[in-house]
Design an enzyme around this catalytic site. Structure first.
Site, PDB file in Angstrom:
ATOM      1  N   LYS A 177       0.858  -1.186   0.000  1.00 20.26           N
ATOM      2  CA  LYS A 177       0.000   0.000   0.000  1.00 20.26           C
ATOM      3  C   LYS A 177       0.889   1.228   0.000  1.00 20.26           C
ATOM      4  O   LYS A 177       1.665   1.455   0.926  1.00 20.26           O
ATOM      5  CB  LYS A 177      -0.903  -0.004   1.223  1.00 20.26           C
ATOM      6  CG  LYS A 177      -1.751   1.253   1.336  1.00 20.26           C
ATOM      7  CD  LYS A 177      -2.779   1.141   2.431  1.00 20.26           C
ATOM      8  CE  LYS A 177      -3.491   2.464   2.634  1.00 20.26           C
ATOM      9  NZ  LYS A 177      -4.458   2.405   3.719  1.00 20.26           N
ATOM     10  N   LYS A 230      -2.167  -1.544  -3.817  1.00 24.18           N
ATOM     11  CA  LYS A 230      -3.037  -0.367  -3.753  1.00 24.18           C
ATOM     12  C   LYS A 230      -2.205   0.894  -3.843  1.00 24.18           C
ATOM     13  O   LYS A 230      -1.201   0.981  -3.112  1.00 24.18           O
ATOM     14  CB  LYS A 230      -3.758  -0.421  -2.415  1.00 24.18           C
ATOM     15  CG  LYS A 230      -4.698   0.695  -2.134  1.00 24.18           C
ATOM     16  CD  LYS A 230      -5.259   0.522  -0.763  1.00 24.18           C
ATOM     17  CE  LYS A 230      -6.022   1.765  -0.407  1.00 24.18           C
ATOM     18  NZ  LYS A 230      -6.409   1.786   0.963  1.00 24.18           N
TER      19      LYS A 230
HETATM   20  C1  PBG Z   1      -7.002   3.461   5.467  1.00 23.39           C
HETATM   21  C2  PBG Z   1      -7.495   3.323   4.078  1.00 23.39           C
HETATM   22  C3  PBG Z   1      -7.391   4.266   3.056  1.00 23.39           C
HETATM   23  C4  PBG Z   1      -7.993   3.704   1.922  1.00 23.39           C
HETATM   24  C5  PBG Z   1      -8.456   2.459   2.281  1.00 23.39           C
HETATM   25  N1  PBG Z   1      -8.120   2.227   3.608  1.00 23.39           N
HETATM   26  C6  PBG Z   1      -6.907   5.643   3.061  1.00 23.39           C
HETATM   27  C7  PBG Z   1      -5.600   6.020   3.535  1.00 23.39           C
HETATM   28  O1  PBG Z   1      -4.671   5.214   3.684  1.00 23.39           O
HETATM   29  O2  PBG Z   1      -5.498   7.213   3.767  1.00 23.39           O
HETATM   30  C8  PBG Z   1      -8.079   4.404   0.591  1.00 23.39           C
HETATM   31  C9  PBG Z   1      -9.076   3.878  -0.363  1.00 23.39           C
HETATM   32  C10 PBG Z   1      -9.396   4.782  -1.493  1.00 23.39           C
HETATM   33  O3  PBG Z   1      -8.778   5.834  -1.736  1.00 23.39           O
HETATM   34  O4  PBG Z   1     -10.359   4.444  -2.204  1.00 23.39           O
HETATM   35  N2  PBG Z   1      -7.882   2.937   6.371  1.00 23.39           N
END
Ligand code: PBG
Length: 307
Positions: A177, A230
């Site tokens: 991520k 991601k």
């Molecule tokens: C954190 C989380 C995020 C997303 C999913 N889980 C945001 C972040 O890390 O700030 C992002 C998903 C998206 O942008 O669609 N709990």
């Protein structure tokens, strides 16, 4: 007949945002067609998504109260455990995944606890993340998906689940991520923007590939049953590299910014919504993703059925 890659409704997982209240269907301004939903409306919407052929949803909770330790995130009476129980009761055939993170529940908006100096405290966050995962699994979640990016959380969650007799519940790790600007609209939807600083201390650095493979390998060693990359579209090479490195299923998350950019350009008449969305999704599959978490899930399922 000769297509090398297929796209089907069963490839999709639909992310949903659940809020307290009754009869709430609050549009997320930066994400056309996406709503924050109260439990009653969540059931209606999840039922429609399931009827369209999408087998799974992933839940994000928006609590009424937040504090420094994210208490509402691991409260068995919290919004997500109640949503899971309700969905599993009313739509037993639907797979319900629970996202595990503290950022929606902490008043500072970071994904873990903070030290007195205001740094994210990796190790003290682990038991709370593990507790949240157990609470969601006990409520009936079919899978838990930690997105916090603390080191060691997959093992902490696996141990906690096993200790509670929940050894059959898979851990789907957001393993690779990235600290991405493409999460912007999500932070509106989930009300989870950090109040100071950013997430670069715990999320990954966009230029790095080998680091992603190291993270993925570690998470699998810790017990992850599926790994996720991601964002998806700007990281197709990472999806490909992960697919060629591991044997567990690989999911990719087409994040909010990817989704909203396609909508915004289509609203301007610059691109065709349906064709662009389907092309973005088939590209993610072609790169090697087995599953795609996408806000287009229901629309894409309808479009694919229409042919
Ligand atoms: C954190 C989380 C995020 C997303 C999913 N889980 C945001 C972040 O890390 O700030 C992002 C998903 C998206 O942008 O669609 N709990």
């Amino acid at each position: 007949m000769v297509a090398e890659t297929r796209l089907a409704p069963e490839d999709f997982v639909y992310p949903m945002f659940v809020v307290e209240g009754e009869n709430v269907r609050h549009e997320v301004k930066s994400m056309p067609s996406v709503h924050q939903l109260s439990l009653d409306r969540l059931v209606d919407e999840a039922g429609a998504v399931h009827a369209a052929g999408v087998p799974s949803v992933i839940l994000f909770g928006i609590p009424n109260t937040k504090d420094a330790t994210g208490t509402t995130g691991y409260d068995p009476e919290g919004i997500v455990p109640r949503a899971i129980a309700r969905l599993k009761k009313e739509l037993p055939g639907l797979n319900v995944w629970a996202d595990v993170c503290l950022c929606e529940y902490t008043d500072h908006g970071h994904c873990g606890l903070l030290t007195a100096e205001g740094e994210v405290d990796n190790d003290t966050s682990l038991p709370l993340l593990a507790r949240a995962a157990r609470v969601y699994a006990e409520a009936g979640a079919d899978a838990v998906a930690p997105s916090d990016m603390m080191d060691g959380r997959v093992r902490a969650i696996r141990n906690e689940l096993d200790g509670a007799g929940l050894d059959q519940i898979p851990v789907i790790s957001y393993a690779a991520k990235y600290a991405s600007a493409f999460y912007g609209p999500f932070r509106d939807a989930a009300d989870s923007a950090p109040t100071f600083g950013d997430r670069r201390a715990y999320q990954m650095d966009p230029p790095n590939v080998r680091e992603a493979l190291a993270e993925v390998t570690l998470d699998i060693e810790e017990g992850a049953d599926m790994v996720m990359v991601k964002p998806a579209g700007p990281y197709l090479d990472i999806i490909r590299a992960v697919r060629e490195t591991v044997s567990v299923p690989v999911a990719a998350y087409q994040v909010s910014g990817e989704f909203s950019m396609i909508h915004a350009a289509a609203q301007n008449g610059w691109i065709d919504l349906r064709r662009t969305a389907l092309e973005s999704l088939v590209g993610i599959r072609r790169a090697g993703a087995d599953l795609i978490l996408t806000y287009f899930a229901k629309d894409a399922a309808d479009w694919l059925r229409e042919g």
